[in-house]
Design an enzyme around this catalytic site. Structure first.
Site, PDB file in Angstrom:
ATOM      1  N   ASN A  12      21.634  57.111  47.042  1.00 24.32           N
ATOM      2  CA  ASN A  12      22.875  56.822  46.593  1.00 24.32           C
ATOM      3  C   ASN A  12      22.894  56.326  45.091  1.00 24.32           C
ATOM      4  O   ASN A  12      22.224  55.306  44.978  1.00 24.32           O
ATOM      5  CB  ASN A  12      23.475  55.821  47.463  1.00 24.32           C
ATOM      6  CG  ASN A  12      24.811  55.150  46.980  1.00 24.32           C
ATOM      7  OD1 ASN A  12      25.480  55.997  46.105  1.00 24.32           O
ATOM      8  ND2 ASN A  12      25.456  54.281  47.582  1.00 24.32           N
ATOM      9  N   TRP A  13      23.011  57.267  44.262  1.00 22.92           N
ATOM     10  CA  TRP A  13      22.888  56.899  43.027  1.00 22.92           C
ATOM     11  C   TRP A  13      24.170  56.018  42.303  1.00 22.92           C
ATOM     12  O   TRP A  13      23.982  55.546  41.292  1.00 22.92           O
ATOM     13  CB  TRP A  13      22.999  58.150  42.026  1.00 22.92           C
ATOM     14  CG  TRP A  13      21.692  59.045  42.012  1.00 22.92           C
ATOM     15  CD1 TRP A  13      20.479  58.525  42.922  1.00 22.92           C
ATOM     16  CD2 TRP A  13      21.113  59.835  41.053  1.00 22.92           C
ATOM     17  NE1 TRP A  13      19.526  59.378  42.447  1.00 22.92           N
ATOM     18  CE2 TRP A  13      19.865  60.281  41.358  1.00 22.92           C
ATOM     19  CE3 TRP A  13      21.724  60.423  40.061  1.00 22.92           C
ATOM     20  CZ2 TRP A  13      18.776  61.060  40.883  1.00 22.92           C
ATOM     21  CZ3 TRP A  13      20.892  61.502  39.188  1.00 22.92           C
ATOM     22  CH2 TRP A  13      19.641  61.598  39.673  1.00 22.92           C
ATOM     23  N   LYS A  14      25.218  55.703  43.079  1.00 19.67           N
ATOM     24  CA  LYS A  14      26.370  54.883  42.570  1.00 19.67           C
ATOM     25  C   LYS A  14      26.855  55.373  41.408  1.00 19.67           C
ATOM     26  O   LYS A  14      26.702  56.647  41.101  1.00 19.67           O
ATOM     27  CB  LYS A  14      25.814  53.322  42.704  1.00 19.67           C
ATOM     28  CG  LYS A  14      25.227  53.121  44.185  1.00 19.67           C
ATOM     29  CD  LYS A  14      25.141  51.701  44.199  1.00 19.67           C
ATOM     30  CE  LYS A  14      24.228  51.258  45.567  1.00 19.67           C
ATOM     31  NZ  LYS A  14      24.241  49.842  45.852  1.00 19.67           N
ATOM     32  N   HIS A  98      31.127  52.874  52.409  1.00 15.51           N
ATOM     33  CA  HIS A  98      30.154  51.834  51.673  1.00 15.51           C
ATOM     34  C   HIS A  98      30.827  50.639  51.409  1.00 15.51           C
ATOM     35  O   HIS A  98      32.116  50.567  50.916  1.00 15.51           O
ATOM     36  CB  HIS A  98      29.683  52.702  50.253  1.00 15.51           C
ATOM     37  CG  HIS A  98      28.658  51.850  49.712  1.00 15.51           C
ATOM     38  ND1 HIS A  98      28.689  50.771  48.968  1.00 15.51           N
ATOM     39  CD2 HIS A  98      27.113  51.939  49.858  1.00 15.51           C
ATOM     40  CE1 HIS A  98      27.301  50.311  48.653  1.00 15.51           C
ATOM     41  NE2 HIS A  98      26.687  51.284  49.269  1.00 15.51           N
ATOM     42  N   GLU A 100      30.642  48.767  48.826  1.00 12.32           N
ATOM     43  CA  GLU A 100      31.142  48.481  47.782  1.00 12.32           C
ATOM     44  C   GLU A 100      32.665  49.192  47.670  1.00 12.32           C
ATOM     45  O   GLU A 100      33.515  48.446  46.961  1.00 12.32           O
ATOM     46  CB  GLU A 100      30.521  49.279  46.406  1.00 12.32           C
ATOM     47  CG  GLU A 100      29.264  48.295  46.182  1.00 12.32           C
ATOM     48  CD  GLU A 100      27.768  48.922  45.942  1.00 12.32           C
ATOM     49  OE1 GLU A 100      27.916  50.303  45.412  1.00 12.32           O
ATOM     50  OE2 GLU A 100      26.754  48.318  46.008  1.00 12.32           O
ATOM     51  N   GLU A 168      23.792  48.582  56.603  1.00 10.39           N
ATOM     52  CA  GLU A 168      23.640  47.925  55.238  1.00 10.39           C
ATOM     53  C   GLU A 168      24.327  46.542  55.214  1.00 10.39           C
ATOM     54  O   GLU A 168      25.468  46.380  54.968  1.00 10.39           O
ATOM     55  CB  GLU A 168      24.300  48.767  54.137  1.00 10.39           C
ATOM     56  CG  GLU A 168      23.795  50.090  54.114  1.00 10.39           C
ATOM     57  CD  GLU A 168      24.045  50.918  52.627  1.00 10.39           C
ATOM     58  OE1 GLU A 168      22.876  51.163  51.939  1.00 10.39           O
ATOM     59  OE2 GLU A 168      24.973  50.902  52.243  1.00 10.39           O
ATOM     60  N   GLY A 174      21.124  45.714  46.738  1.00 10.72           N
ATOM     61  CA  GLY A 174      20.810  45.518  45.116  1.00 10.72           C
ATOM     62  C   GLY A 174      20.283  44.089  45.076  1.00 10.72           C
ATOM     63  O   GLY A 174      20.400  43.490  43.669  1.00 10.72           O
ATOM     64  N   SER A 213      18.026  47.287  49.609  1.00 11.14           N
ATOM     65  CA  SER A 213      16.768  46.780  49.110  1.00 11.14           C
ATOM     66  C   SER A 213      15.629  47.401  49.499  1.00 11.14           C
ATOM     67  O   SER A 213      14.528  46.979  49.589  1.00 11.14           O
ATOM     68  CB  SER A 213      16.818  45.348  49.038  1.00 11.14           C
ATOM     69  OG  SER A 213      17.692  44.712  48.125  1.00 11.14           O
ATOM     70  N   GLY A 234      19.737  52.854  47.157  1.00 11.64           N
ATOM     71  CA  GLY A 234      20.163  52.831  46.071  1.00 11.64           C
ATOM     72  C   GLY A 234      19.463  52.759  44.662  1.00 11.64           C
ATOM     73  O   GLY A 234      18.902  53.930  44.521  1.00 11.64           O
ATOM     74  N   GLY A 235      19.177  51.561  44.269  1.00 15.81           N
ATOM     75  CA  GLY A 235      18.288  51.514  43.072  1.00 15.81           C
ATOM     76  C   GLY A 235      17.216  52.282  43.016  1.00 15.81           C
ATOM     77  O   GLY A 235      16.615  53.178  42.197  1.00 15.81           O
TER      78      GLY A 235
HETATM   79  P1  PGA Z   1      20.000  49.119  47.049  1.00 16.80           P
HETATM   80  O1  PGA Z   1      21.495  49.753  47.597  1.00 16.80           O
HETATM   81  O2  PGA Z   1      18.885  49.979  47.718  1.00 16.80           O
HETATM   82  O3  PGA Z   1      20.114  49.261  45.542  1.00 16.80           O
HETATM   83  O4  PGA Z   1      20.277  47.604  47.570  1.00 16.80           O
HETATM   84  C1  PGA Z   1      21.714  50.359  48.959  1.00 16.80           C
HETATM   85  C2  PGA Z   1      23.097  50.947  49.227  1.00 16.80           C
HETATM   86  O5  PGA Z   1      23.973  50.408  48.268  1.00 16.80           O
HETATM   87  O6  PGA Z   1      23.494  52.103  49.510  1.00 16.80           O
END
Ligand code: PGA
Length: 250
Positions: A12-14, A98, A100, A168, A174, A213, A234-235
């Site tokens: 997930n590149w956000k 998600h 967010e 999640e 993050g 994470s 994500g990251g």
């Molecule tokens: P993260 O994000 O791996 O940077 O913690 C995961 C996500 O929000 O899907």
């Protein structure tokens, strides 16, 4: 890992990535072309890159996903993007609900369920996200919150379709924090039970991804847990150097 379910490692590149970052996606695809992965692999770039990433990775092992879609099919919804649009651009999967989106855009379970239906109508495979906040976990309510999200975010129409759930924990996204292996295994078992209760056999087959994470250093331990059918990353999905070891940990 549950043997009969093929794992999915989804990135997930956000809101990260310009044309220049497509080189990272190409490096991931090239590595998988020379040494195929056991897992399915997907990248979900921002909407602006879906089409270009899909063209550059065409014919390879990396599937392309979107990060969100509108619940409506078309019309006067300035700034929104529909399921048909992301499918037309080359997406085959879509992340929905998600945390967010839920926290920053006020999406509730009912809206997530409508988006799932919109995705299915256009042949997209939904990755539906659920997870508790730190307050909810500390109050001992994590399992109940997540079960409620599964029940209200997953419409019965999913019975006839392929889909994934991503667990999640909001406090793990993050932050570098992750739940213990026992906590992840317990929540995944709860989610499986809720899925089977709600969707029968289809609920037995859907991969349940862990997200929050995930990095090269913890991927193997997390992915080996029962009922963990992959990861939403994500990251660590932004570079081939971090994402490939996670893919190889399956
Ligand atoms: P993260 O994000 O791996 O940077 O913690 C995961 C996500 O929000 O899907």
């Amino acid at each position: 890992m549950t043997d009969s379910i093929r794992a999915l490692i989804a990135g997930n590149w956000k809101m990260n990535g310009l044309e220049a970052q497509l080189g990272e996606a190409e490096a991931i695809a090239a590595a998988l072309a020379s040494e195929p992965a056991r897992a399915r692999v997907a990248l979900c770039p921002p909407a602006t890159l879906i089409s270009r990433m899909a063209q550059r990775l065409k014919g390879g092992a990396v599937e392309i996903g979107a990060q969100d879609i509108a619940a409506q099919a078309s019309g006067a919804f300035t700034g929104d993007v529909s399921a048909a649009m992301v499918a037309d651009a080359g997406a085959r999967l879509v992340i929905l609900g998600h945390s967010e989106r839920r926290a920053l855009h006020g999406e509730d379970d009912a809206e997530v369920a409508r988006k799932v239906e919109a995705a299915l109508a256009c042949g997209l495979e939904p990755i539906v996200c659920v997870g508790e906040t730190l307050d909810q976990r500390q109050a001992g309510r994590a399992a109940a919150i997540v079960r409620g999200q599964v029940e209200a975010s997953l419409p019965p129409a999913l019975k006839a379709h392929a889909f994934c759930v991503a667990y999640e924990p909001v406090w793990a996204i993050g932050t570098g924090l992750t739940p213990s292996s026992a906590e992840i295994a317990a929540l995944h078992a709860d989610i499986r039970a809720a899925l089977v209760e709600r969707l029968g056999d289809t609920g037995r087959r859907a991969p349940i991804l862990y997200g929050g994470s995930v990095k090269p250093a913890n991927a193997a331990e997390i992915l080996a847990l029962p009922e963990v059918g992959g990861a939403l990353v994500g990251g660590a999905s932004l570079t081939a150097a971090d994402f490939l070891p996670i893919i190889r940990a399956v």
